[in-house]
Design an enzyme around this catalytic site. Structure first.
Site, PDB file in Angstrom:
ATOM      1  N   ASN A 237       0.849  -1.195   0.000  1.00 38.51           N
ATOM      2  CA  ASN A 237       0.000   0.000   0.000  1.00 38.51           C
ATOM      3  C   ASN A 237       0.882   1.241   0.000  1.00 38.51           C
ATOM      4  O   ASN A 237       2.107   1.138   0.012  1.00 38.51           O
ATOM      5  CB  ASN A 237      -0.969  -0.031   1.187  1.00 38.51           C
ATOM      6  N   ALA A 301       1.327   1.256  11.674  1.00 37.63           N
ATOM      7  CA  ALA A 301       1.567   0.571  10.394  1.00 37.63           C
ATOM      8  C   ALA A 301       0.276   0.343   9.612  1.00 37.63           C
ATOM      9  O   ALA A 301      -0.781   0.087  10.193  1.00 37.63           O
ATOM     10  CB  ALA A 301       2.249  -0.774  10.652  1.00 37.63           C
ATOM     11  N   ASP A 305      -4.032  -6.258   4.652  1.00 37.45           N
ATOM     12  CA  ASP A 305      -5.067  -7.109   5.234  1.00 37.45           C
ATOM     13  C   ASP A 305      -4.984  -8.549   4.743  1.00 37.45           C
ATOM     14  O   ASP A 305      -5.421  -9.463   5.420  1.00 37.45           O
ATOM     15  CB  ASP A 305      -6.450  -6.525   4.921  1.00 37.45           C
ATOM     16  N   PRO A 332      -3.225 -11.819  10.192  1.00 44.18           N
ATOM     17  CA  PRO A 332      -3.680 -11.621  11.569  1.00 44.18           C
ATOM     18  C   PRO A 332      -3.793 -10.134  11.855  1.00 44.18           C
ATOM     19  O   PRO A 332      -3.050  -9.329  11.291  1.00 44.18           O
ATOM     20  CB  PRO A 332      -2.555 -12.243  12.407  1.00 44.18           C
ATOM     21  N   ASP A 333      -4.727  -9.764  12.709  1.00 44.76           N
ATOM     22  CA  ASP A 333      -4.845  -8.373  13.132  1.00 44.76           C
ATOM     23  C   ASP A 333      -3.913  -8.185  14.333  1.00 44.76           C
ATOM     24  O   ASP A 333      -4.198  -8.655  15.435  1.00 44.76           O
ATOM     25  CB  ASP A 333      -6.307  -8.054  13.498  1.00 44.76           C
ATOM     26  N   ILE A 334      -2.800  -7.525  14.085  1.00 41.41           N
ATOM     27  CA  ILE A 334      -1.747  -7.427  15.112  1.00 41.41           C
ATOM     28  C   ILE A 334      -2.240  -6.595  16.301  1.00 41.41           C
ATOM     29  O   ILE A 334      -2.025  -6.944  17.458  1.00 41.41           O
ATOM     30  CB  ILE A 334      -0.462  -6.818  14.503  1.00 41.41           C
ATOM     31  N   PHE A 351      -4.271   3.163  14.881  1.00 42.67           N
ATOM     32  CA  PHE A 351      -4.537   4.171  13.866  1.00 42.67           C
ATOM     33  C   PHE A 351      -5.646   3.634  12.970  1.00 42.67           C
ATOM     34  O   PHE A 351      -5.882   2.425  12.928  1.00 42.67           O
ATOM     35  CB  PHE A 351      -3.271   4.470  13.040  1.00 42.67           C
ATOM     36  N   LYS A 365     -13.992   0.913  15.144  1.00 39.75           N
ATOM     37  CA  LYS A 365     -12.702   0.208  15.190  1.00 39.75           C
ATOM     38  C   LYS A 365     -12.168   0.142  16.614  1.00 39.75           C
ATOM     39  O   LYS A 365     -11.568  -0.858  17.026  1.00 39.75           O
ATOM     40  CB  LYS A 365     -11.688   0.942  14.297  1.00 39.75           C
TER      41      LYS A 365
END
Ligand code: CTP
Length: 423
Positions: A237, A301, A305, A332-334, A351, A365
């Site tokens: 990205n 960061a 995804d 994984p969602d860190i 963020f 979120k």
């Protein structure tokens, strides 16, 4: 016992050069070793003999010394230092550095070094305020050079204003602070790559224990992740890492021990920050885990995804018809993982990159990820990769908006808010 830190001191030509003698004495007194490089104009103000006697080391003055090149070449000279200090740094020396000119020993070794460099400018007030000097200072900061701002006061030339070299004690405080940082080894300071100094500002001068985040470990993630498809292609990205690097720099300036887990970006490592470079989301997750425990984590960061289900060992060739669809797996969602972790940091900040309904999505979120604050930015414009940021800060107690600010300023304000939060 640790090897004593080694300072390479470059002395430029200015009336303040006489203060270098006192600085050498202070460096030696602190237990560090020092070797001096004297520029041609510096030699008009102090003699190599004085510097050699004080430093108890040979003084280097020229690129063209056969003896020096066989015994201690300029490359080696620049590499053996834990820190290079240019004091006083004249307008001319700063201009040459900013332009990448290497026409004498000092400027050549500055171009060849991968050690951290700190410049202590000293010059007449008008020279200091000249647009060219100010432009050069900005450039040098962007190149990752620390610049210690000159003092204001009466000058040797009879004028008054900023441009005076800070007293040697103040310079020594700054050297000690940099060298006593837990992460002050040359390799961990890492070479400055192309890119912006995230704080484009000043190092903190207060001794460590007086800085508000002294004793805190702050973990920051920054940049994109890159998910390989085959040896030449990847999913990524537009994140530049600038906001995360600026936050790491601001936290280190405030006295924190900072671990910065960085995706692939071209940015200089902020001073005093331990940087761990990673490429993929899985590597970032492992680096975050390895950095625990931390008092505070700021997850800036832009983690990809998804990753390719499997990475082809060979470059995928065109076959003339439609390519096989890419099979993706969710990463994984860190941040969410850290929120559930047994070693969850006391303050966990996420963020959120949003392109619409910023506050609404950010609130969702915050709840979904289980963090304490969300810093949401509108990335529909030029924020991603750009120099400025507008953010909504969402906490359990409400929200606030910081209208368009340079990323280093967002970083400073965020660190200030953290300091107020942890009291
Ligand atoms: N994040 C993370 N791991 C991921 C994805 C995101 O740690 N796999 C973190 C980011 O570092 C950021 C926060 O989660 O602090 C929100 O990232 P963002 O990309 O805005 O949200 P996503 O979870 O990816 O949600 P969506 O793409 O649906 O907006």
């Amino acid at each position: 016992m640790d090897k004593p830190k080694h300072i390479l001191l470059i002395i430029g030509g200015g009336i303040a050069a006489y203060k270098a003698s006192e600085l050498i004495r202070l460096i030696k007194k602190s237990g560090m070793t020092v070797r001096c490089v004297l520029t041609e104009s510096g030699a008009q103000f102090v003699t190599p003999m004085t510097l050699a006697a004080l430093s108890e080391n040979e003084v280097h003055t020229t690129l063209w010394s056969l003896k020096n090149e066989t015994e201690m070449g300029h490359i080696q000279l620049s590499r053996e230092a834990d820190l290079i200090v240019i004091c006083p740094a004249t307008a001319n020396l700063l201009a040459k550095m900013a332009g990448g000119i290497a026409d004498d020993l000092a400027t050549t070794l500055l171009l060849a070094t991968d050690a951290p460099v700190m410049a202590v400018p000293a010059m007449n007030v008008r020279m200091w305020q000249h647009a060219a000097t100010q432009r050069n200072i900005k450039q040098l900061q962007n190149d990752g050079i620390m610049v210690m701002m000159p003092d204001e006061g009466d000058m040797a030339c009879g004028e008054y204003g900023p441009g005076r070299m800070p007293e040697p004690e103040a310079v020594m405080t700054q050297i000690s602070s940099l060298m006593s940082s837990a992460f002050s080894s040359t390799s961990e300071f890492a070479a400055s790559e192309l890119g912006a100094n995230p704080l484009d500002g000043q190092p903190a001068f207060a001794p460590d224990q007086h800085r508000p985040l002294h004793g805190k470990h702050i973990l920051v993630t920054a940049g994109p992740t890159r998910e390989p498809i085959d040896p030449v292609r990847y999913i990524a990205n537009r994140s530049s890492g600038r906001q995360g690097f600026a936050i790491a720099a601001a936290a280190a300036e405030a006295g924190a021990k900072v671990t910065l887990v960085a995706g692939p970006v071209h940015l200089a490592t902020p001073v005093g920050v331990l940087r761990v470079d990673v490429e993929t989301a899985l590597e970032m997750e492992a680096a975050v885990e390895a950095a625990l425990p931390a008092n505070i984590a700021i997850m800036v960061a832009a983690v990809a995804d998804w990753r390719a289900d499997s990475r082809s060992e060979q470059k995928i060739k065109k076959k003339g018809d439609a390519p096989a669809p890419l099979q993706l797996t969710e990463n994984p969602d860190i941040l969410a993982g850290l929120a559930r972790h047994a070693q969850r940091p006391d303050l966990l900040i996420g963020f959120a990159a949003e392109t619409e309904k910023i506050a609404e999505h950010a609130k969702a979120k915050l709840a979904k990820k289980g963090c304490d604050w969300i810093v949401a930015n509108d990335v529909s414009g030029d924020v991603m990769g750009g120099a400025d940021n507008s953010v909504h800060i969402i906490t359990a107690h409400g929200s606030e908006i910081w209208e368009r600010l340079p990323k280093p300023e967002v970083a400073r304000q965020l660190v200030q808010k953290i300091i107020e939060e942890i009291g």
